[in-house]
Design an enzyme around this catalytic site. Structure first.
Site, short mmCIF file in Angstrom:
data_model
loop_
_atom_site.label_atom_id
_atom_site.label_comp_id
_atom_site.label_asym_id
_atom_site.label_seq_id
_atom_site.Cartn_x
_atom_site.Cartn_y
_atom_site.Cartn_z
N CYS A 1 42.06 37.54 47.61
CA CYS A 1 41.13 36.43 47.45
C CYS A 1 39.75 37.00 47.69
O CYS A 1 39.41 37.37 48.81
CB CYS A 1 41.43 35.30 48.44
N GLU B 1 40.15 33.89 40.50
CA GLU B 1 40.95 35.10 40.37
C GLU B 1 40.82 35.59 38.93
O GLU B 1 40.59 34.80 38.00
CB GLU B 1 42.40 34.83 40.73
#
Length: 221
Positions: free
Chosen positions: A2, A104
């Site tokens: 992340c 992402e």
């Protein structure tokens, strides 16, 4: 991993979610939060929650150099309880990192990468499972830092990336913050969030530049 996320909810929604009466920190929508920046985090101070800013990239107390934080933006959930860099924090210094979406990048067949924004359906604000530490430099300067725990992807995320941040259901946030929660109880929380309660959509590649910070970044393309 992340490596980017968003927090664009209102200050009222933030305070209500975490049951915070006063917010002394400056607050403004952030569309492209990145490692090494100061981020909002919530800890429990006994009878109530407190919110403050931590530098994203955990620096263990024993580190010789603050730069190690660049490698510590995430902690793998599978090893976090035993890894020297995170072991002590996992036991006593857990925090919530407020977010309302994260980014992402999906690797495409032509070698390019398409960024996606991932959000929760019908949930305006949620919490990443985080850890925090305080590091003291040789000259006595104290730096408070944090990391986001990651886990294996659910079905939705598996098509985009092989890791995802640990998102805590709201009913589990107090358990995560509670210093008396046993290790077994914490381990149960380190799991993929239900894929049916999430959605992902492609966004502009402009999110790749940390200098960009506008609502254009969260728009579906």
């Amino acid at each position: 991993m992340c490596g980017r996320y968003t927090l664009v909810v209102s200050i009222e929604e933030l305070m209500e979610h975490y049951m915070i009466e006063n917010l002394s920190e400056p607050f403004a929508p952030r569309y492209n939060i990145a490692p090494s920046q100061m981020v909002l985090a919530v800890i429990n101070a006994g009878e109530q929650n407190r919110i403050g800013q931590l530098k994203w990239g955990l620096v263990p107390p024993w580190a010789e150099d603050e730069k190690i934080g660049y490698k510590m933006i995430n902690a793998r959930g599978e090893t976090v309880a035993g890894k020297p860099a995170f072991r002590a924090a996992f036991q006593r210094k857990r925090c919530l990192i407020p977010a309302d979406g994260f980014y992402e990048w999906q690797l495409r067949q032509d070698g390019s990468k398409q960024p996606y924004r991932i959000v929760l359906k019908d949930v305006k604000i949620f919490s990443f499972a985080g850890l925090y530490e305080t590091w003291t430099s040789p000259d006595g300067n104290k730096v408070s830092t944090c990391t986001i725990i990651t886990t294996s992807p659910n079905k939705l995320m598996a098509d985009i990336h092989d890791r995802k941040p640990v998102i805590l259901p709201q009913h589990a946030e107090a358990t995560w913050l509670n210093k008396e929660t046993p290790a077994a109880g914490l381990a149960e929380l380190i799991r993929p969030y239900p894929d049916k309660e999430m959605e992902a959509y492609p966004v502009s590649s402009s999110v790749g530049n940390v200098k960009n910070n506008s609502d254009e970044l969260i728009k579906h393309i």
